[in-house]
Motif scaffolding. Structure first.
Motif, PDB file in Angstrom:
ATOM      1  N   LYS A 267      29.630 169.415   0.913  1.00 21.56           N
ATOM      2  CA  LYS A 267      29.001 170.719   0.739  1.00 21.56           C
ATOM      3  C   LYS A 267      29.536 171.345  -0.545  1.00 21.56           C
ATOM      4  N   TYR A 296      32.108 168.273   5.850  1.00 19.47           N
ATOM      5  CA  TYR A 296      31.624 168.992   7.031  1.00 19.47           C
ATOM      6  C   TYR A 296      32.559 168.780   8.222  1.00 19.47           C
ATOM      7  N   ASN A 316      30.852 172.662  12.170  1.00 20.05           N
ATOM      8  CA  ASN A 316      31.579 172.015  11.078  1.00 20.05           C
ATOM      9  C   ASN A 316      32.980 172.597  10.901  1.00 20.05           C
ATOM     10  N   GLY A 380      33.021 172.625   6.858  1.00 20.23           N
ATOM     11  CA  GLY A 380      31.862 173.213   6.194  1.00 20.23           C
ATOM     12  C   GLY A 380      31.745 174.710   6.382  1.00 20.23           C
ATOM     13  N   SER A 384      25.329 172.986  11.116  1.00 23.77           N
ATOM     14  CA  SER A 384      24.248 172.300  10.414  1.00 23.77           C
ATOM     15  C   SER A 384      23.314 171.637  11.408  1.00 23.77           C
ATOM     16  N   ASP A 396      21.663 174.075   6.781  1.00 22.54           N
ATOM     17  CA  ASP A 396      23.063 174.469   6.883  1.00 22.54           C
ATOM     18  C   ASP A 396      23.133 175.991   6.833  1.00 22.54           C
TER      19      ASP A 396
END
Length: 506
Positions: A267, A296, A316, A380, A384, A396
């Motif tokens: 990410k 993530y 995440n 993350g 997601s 996301d």
């Protein structure tokens, strides 16, 4: 007319619940006209201190919760929620004699399955122990892989699955393979799968964002650490998070084989919509873009299906490996940055900037010259949605989790240098015609609610305060609920509380 309509709906709800098995996502939905953006706490009970309320499972037949309690004891606490506004602890199941400590529980049709890691040798095989939910009598115990961290029944009740994390001991002299166990409930035969057959794909997987530690003592199969499982409505497919590896495995329950590993990639936090708060030493909460990537590394996973396409949803959280022999986390200010990639390295290393941020210590040196060409952090800070057939990301939540909890006043700035709010739990549930997501936030002491009826553009509904460090979220649909209204049960390991939430009617 309104009261008459509600009475009729309640009657239909009761009739439907008498003909459905527990934990089945394929049963006809009971139509209750509820507003999924209006969950409020209606009941609460505290069963101990820290680690007292990790995960709960619900039995429709007995109207009881079964909650893991590792707060100085080794037991499952039994809580009567026939009146969810007044939950009452009515018993316990002592686990000491089984030489295992509970990590997870699941219920189907009057049977409670408990995942036990070995208390004799944590790196040894674990157990699944099955009890009767009415009198707590033992039905069966079977052997599974090392450190079963999560357990679940399939929606049709024909299988019990465990994600066996297989963590090493402190000096890595024992490092069992990470595995997935599949138990057939008709015979209690066990099939335990490992990831040895995927070792030849390691380089390709890593190239696509899968994470394998560079510690020399561990093999590919040993490095894999299954964390959490969700099973499709037809009980034919499972998706399993491999948290430390930044991936998800797909399992075919008919053939009992692992059919794919999906790398989840990186990410990018250097965008306005992904802007994050990275310092716990700047005396403020400030969301800014930074030249940082994030793995993530999901913990919990859930799923839903729309137009015959399966989707899995991940929380995440992120997770580091911290052992005596090997630690993969390091402060950014203690690492050497490539001068070309980061010409402002001295400024970035200030504690009020990126200096305090925890990075993955063995990632980011893309050209092998000993310095970091990119910075890679843990987690993350989001949830997601992914296509269940391809493993490709569909949506996301960007930085919505941390921003919304900051607005609520529960964001913990002291976790900014680590993984932020740490989304840990996620449950996808059907409420009427809507696919609703509940996301539990371990460090921000809250859960969030989204309408994911459109998987590419979920709509935020609300953020709700919970107990300290929510670990488990359990959705009880109206068809199974003692009130014939949807309930959300949140188990929080920080303060040992179990809280029950209910939405308003529309």
């Amino acid at each position: 007319m309104k009261n008459l309509s509600l009475s009729l709906l309640a009657a239909l709800s009761i009739l439907a619940s008498c003909n459905n098995d527990e934990n089945s996502n394929t049963e006809p939905e009971v139509v209750v006209n509820e507003n999924p953006g209006t969950f409020k706490e209606i009941g609460s009970i505290t069963i101990g201190g820290e680690a007292a309320a990790e995960i709960s499972a619900y039995c429709e037949k007995t109207k009881r919760l079964f909650t893991v309690n590792n707060s100085g004891v080794n037991q499952i606490d039994v809580i009567d929620i026939s009146d969810p506004t007044k939950p009452l602890k009515i018993g316990k199941i002592d686990l000491v004699s089984y030489e295992g400590a509970a990590n997870s529980v699941s219920v189907f049709d009057g049977k409670l399955a408990v995942a036990l890691e070995s208390t004799v040798n944590k790196q040894g095989n674990g157990k699944v122990v099955i009890f009767n939910t009415s009198d707590y009598s033992l039905i069966k115990q079977v052997t599974v892989g090392a450190l079963p961290d999560m357990i679940t029944f399939s929606p049709d009740g024909k299988f019990i699955m465990t994600a066996n994390e297989g963590e090493p001991n402190a000096d890595y002299t024992q490092d069992p393979n990470g595995t997935i166990s599949i138990i057939e409930t008709s015979s209690y035969n066990v099939t335990t799968l490992d990831f040895t057959s995927f070792a030849g794909q390691a380089a390709a997987l890593v190239k696509d964002g899968f994470r394998i530690s560079k510690f020399a003592k561990t093999s590919f199969a040993q490095d894999i650490e299954p964390e959490y499982i969700t099973i499709s409505d037809d009980s034919k497919t499972a998706w399993v998070t491999l948290q430390e590896n930044n991936g998800v495995a797909k399992v075919d329950l008919t053939s009992k084989t692992i059919t794919a590993i999906y790398p989840l990639g990186l990410k990018d936090y250097n965008t306005t919509e992904n802007a994050i708060d990275v310092s716990d030493s700047d005396s403020k909460i400030a969301f800014n873009p930074w030249k940082v990537k994030g793995l993530y590394m999901p913990d919990a996973i859930s799923h839903f299906t729309l137009n015959n396409t399966p989707y899995f949803v991940t929380a995440n959280e992120g997770d580091a490996r911290e052992y005596t022999a090997y630690t993969d986390v390091k402060r950014m200010k203690n690492m050497t940055l490539d001068a070309t990639a980061f010409p402002d390295a001295a400024t970035l290393k200030l504690d009020t900037n990126l200096g305090r941020l925890n990075l993955v210590a063995d990632l980011g040196d893309t050209d092998g010259d000993g310095d970091l060409d990119q910075m890679v952090s843990f987690g993350g800070r989001s949830f997601s949605i992914w296509n269940g057939n391809t493993g490709k990301i569909v949506f996301d939540s960007k930085n919505d989790v941390d921003k919304k909890t900051n607005e609520l006043g529960t964001y913990d700035d002291k976790r900014s240098d680590d993984k932020g709010s740490e989304p840990e739990a996620v449950v996808a549930a059907k409420m009427g015609s809507q696919n609703i997501l509940f996301v539990g936030l371990e460090r921000s002491d809250a859960f969030m609610v989204y309408d994911a009826t459109n998987p590419t553009s979920p709509q935020y509904l609300q953020t709700v305060k919970t107990g300290d460090a929510p670990e488990g979220i359990l959705f009880i649909p109206a068809s199974k609920s003692p009130t014939k209204r949807s309930l959300l049960v949140v188990s929080s390991e920080g303060d040992g509380s179990v809280k029950i939430y209910q939405p308003d009617l529309k």
